[in-house]
Motif scaffolding. Structure first.
Motif, short mmCIF file in Angstrom:
data_model
loop_
_atom_site.label_atom_id
_atom_site.label_comp_id
_atom_site.label_asym_id
_atom_site.label_seq_id
_atom_site.Cartn_x
_atom_site.Cartn_y
_atom_site.Cartn_z
N PHE A 31 0.83 -1.21 0.00
CA PHE A 31 0.00 0.00 0.00
C PHE A 31 0.86 1.25 0.00
N VAL A 32 1.88 1.28 0.85
CA VAL A 32 2.75 2.45 0.93
C VAL A 32 3.55 2.64 -0.35
N MET A 33 3.95 1.53 -0.98
CA MET A 33 4.70 1.66 -2.24
C MET A 33 3.81 2.18 -3.36
N VAL A 34 2.51 1.86 -3.30
CA VAL A 34 1.60 2.30 -4.36
C VAL A 34 1.21 3.76 -4.17
N VAL A 35 0.81 4.15 -2.96
CA VAL A 35 0.34 5.52 -2.74
C VAL A 35 1.32 6.35 -1.92
N GLY A 36 2.51 5.83 -1.69
CA GLY A 36 3.48 6.51 -0.83
C GLY A 36 3.94 7.85 -1.32
#
Length: 141
Positions: A31-36
């Motif tokens: 999740f963090v890599m996608v919307v980070g």
């Protein structure tokens, strides 16, 4: 004959908790890599974090890979495979050294380090008590 013995409740409990943590960690990292990027730019604009505090993509990937291998090692431990023990504790040492290098030993980093060492020591103790399951002790007839 050695695989007929049951795992202890401590091994099963800690393994299940680790597997739950592994799944949550993998989902959170993805999740963090996608919307980070959008979250990081928002936090930088509002002044909530310094630019040096934001993890790099390499740090996220390292964490994701070690989490996946650690989860596989826990599954191998549950399957009574001694390579899972080597994998888990080898990664534990690697991850501990990496976290000390990246985070240092101040504040919450040292508390997190102490907790992770305590859990790994407890897990190691439970595995040690059942070491015959993993082929570390020659059973005498």
């Amino acid at each position: 004959m050695e695989n007929e013995q049951k795992l202890g409740a401590g091994i099963i409990t800690i393994s299940i908790l680790m597997l739950i943590g592994t799944v949550i960690s993998i989902l959170a990292t993805i999740f963090v890599m996608v919307v980070g990027d959008s979250l990081n730019s928002l936090m930088l604009q509002t002044g909530q974090v310094d630019a040096s505090m934001i993890p790099t993509t390499g740090q996220y990937i390292f964490g994701l890979v070690t989490t996946l291998i650690s989860g596989i090692s826990v599954i191998l431990i549950l399957m009574k495979n001694k390579y899972g023990i080597f994998g888990y504790f080898g990664l534990f040492i690697l991850n501990t050294v990496y976290n000390i290098i990246v985070s240092g030993t101040a504040g919450t980093a040292i508390i997190s380090l102490i907790i992770s060492i305590a859990i790994a020591a407890l897990y190691g103790y439970f595995i040690y008590k059942k070491r015959a399951l993993y082929g570390f002790v020659e059973e005498t007839v």
